[in-house]
Scaffold this motif. Sequence first.
Motif, short mmCIF file in Angstrom:
data_model
loop_
_atom_site.label_atom_id
_atom_site.label_comp_id
_atom_site.label_asym_id
_atom_site.label_seq_id
_atom_site.Cartn_x
_atom_site.Cartn_y
_atom_site.Cartn_z
N ARG A 31 9.65 0.61 7.49
CA ARG A 31 7.80 0.32 7.01
C ARG A 31 7.70 -0.90 7.23
NH1 ARG A 31 3.39 2.19 5.40
NH2 ARG A 31 1.82 0.44 4.15
N LEU A 32 8.07 -2.05 7.82
CA LEU A 32 7.22 -3.20 8.90
C LEU A 32 7.84 -3.04 10.60
CD1 LEU A 32 10.12 -5.86 7.45
CD2 LEU A 32 7.14 -5.67 7.23
N ALA A 33 8.65 -2.14 10.67
CA ALA A 33 8.10 -1.70 12.35
C ALA A 33 6.95 -0.78 12.54
CB ALA A 33 9.20 -0.51 12.51
N THR A 34 5.64 -0.27 11.46
CA THR A 34 4.84 0.58 11.52
C THR A 34 3.63 -0.36 12.45
OG1 THR A 34 4.09 0.23 9.92
CG2 THR A 34 5.46 2.27 10.27
N GLY A 35 4.10 -2.26 12.02
CA GLY A 35 3.17 -2.92 12.23
C GLY A 35 2.29 -3.47 11.19
N HIS A 36 2.60 -2.95 9.52
CA HIS A 36 2.21 -2.95 8.44
C HIS A 36 3.03 -3.34 7.56
CE1 HIS A 36 -1.50 -0.65 9.76
NE2 HIS A 36 -0.69 0.53 10.65
N PRO A 37 2.10 -4.13 6.88
CA PRO A 37 3.16 -4.85 5.42
C PRO A 37 3.46 -3.99 4.41
CG PRO A 37 1.24 -5.32 5.06
CD PRO A 37 1.16 -4.60 6.88
N GLY A 38 5.24 -3.80 3.24
CA GLY A 38 5.27 -3.24 2.83
C GLY A 38 4.60 -3.36 1.16
N SER A 39 3.91 -2.42 0.72
CA SER A 39 3.92 -2.84 -1.06
C SER A 39 5.07 -2.58 -1.95
CB SER A 39 2.05 -2.48 -1.53
OG SER A 39 2.69 -0.99 -1.36
N ALA A 57 14.58 -6.10 -6.82
CA ALA A 57 16.13 -6.27 -5.19
C ALA A 57 14.86 -7.06 -4.67
CB ALA A 57 15.69 -5.17 -4.42
N LEU A 58 13.44 -7.67 -4.87
CA LEU A 58 12.92 -8.08 -3.15
C LEU A 58 14.11 -9.39 -3.95
CD1 LEU A 58 9.92 -6.25 -2.75
CD2 LEU A 58 12.00 -6.99 -0.96
N GLY A 70 0.75 -9.93 -2.11
CA GLY A 70 2.03 -10.09 -2.72
C GLY A 70 3.34 -8.63 -1.97
N ARG A 71 2.95 -7.81 -0.66
CA ARG A 71 3.57 -7.40 0.14
C ARG A 71 3.85 -8.38 0.86
NH1 ARG A 71 -1.69 -4.48 3.04
NH2 ARG A 71 -2.01 -6.84 2.86
N VAL A 72 5.13 -7.25 1.22
CA VAL A 72 6.30 -7.50 1.94
C VAL A 72 6.01 -7.31 3.60
CG1 VAL A 72 8.58 -8.08 2.82
CG2 VAL A 72 8.14 -6.50 0.16
#
Length: 209
Positions: A31-39, A57-58, A70-72
Motif C-alpha cells: 500500500r505504501l509503495a503506491t505512494g498513499h497512506p493506508g487506512s 496489530a498496528l 490516523g492513516r499509516v
Amino acid sequence: MSIDSDALADRLTAATGGDPTGWLWPVLLRRLATGHPGSLDDLAQATGRHRDEVRNALAALPDTEYDEHGRVVGHGLTLRETPHRFTVAGRQLYTWCALDTLIFPTVLDQPARVVSPTPGGGARVRLHVDPIAGVTALEPATAVVSVLIPDRCDSVRAAFCDQVHFFATPTTAQDWLTDHPGGTVLTVAEALELGRRLAQDLTRGPGCC
C-alpha cells in the motif's frame, strides 16, 4: 560467503522478539509503495481481517508512523523523508535504514533505485536492486553496509535501524566499527542475502520472524 545470513537473521529475530503480523506487514508495504497512506479500512479489506484486528496489530508495532487522520504513512518503508531515498515505479519513497532498501524489492516484487548518504555527510551510495537479479548497479562498487544486532529492541527503528548505514568503503566504516564493537560490516552482496532471508521470514505469516 564470509557471513552466515541465517545466523544473523536468527539473532535479529531473537532481539526483536519476533513479529506476529506477517499477514499485515507485506500488505502495508505494498500500500505504501503506491505512494498513499493506508487506512484501517484499506488494510482490513486488503488482508480480509476485521478492522479491530488490524488496529490491534498496528498497536503492537510501536514504530509505525501515522498522519493526522490516523492513516499509516510508514513502517520501514515510509512516505516521510529520511536520508534513504527509495524509488519504485517512479514514486519517490523512503526507508528507515540501508538494509530496508535491500529487503523491500523482494517483498514488493519490484525493482528499486536507491540513493543513500554515508554517515558524516560523506559520499552518496547509489544502487539499483532487482527482486530477481539482485543488485544490478552499485556506486561506488566498494560500498558496504553496517549492521549491529542489539541484545533486545523495544523499538526496532531506534535500536537497530538507526545503526544500519551504507559506507563508501570498508576503510571508511572503521570508525563506526570502533564505536560499535558488537557490529559488523557486510558487502552489499552479503547484506542483500541477509535482506532476502529477512524478507522471506517477515512475509511468512503469523509466527514468522
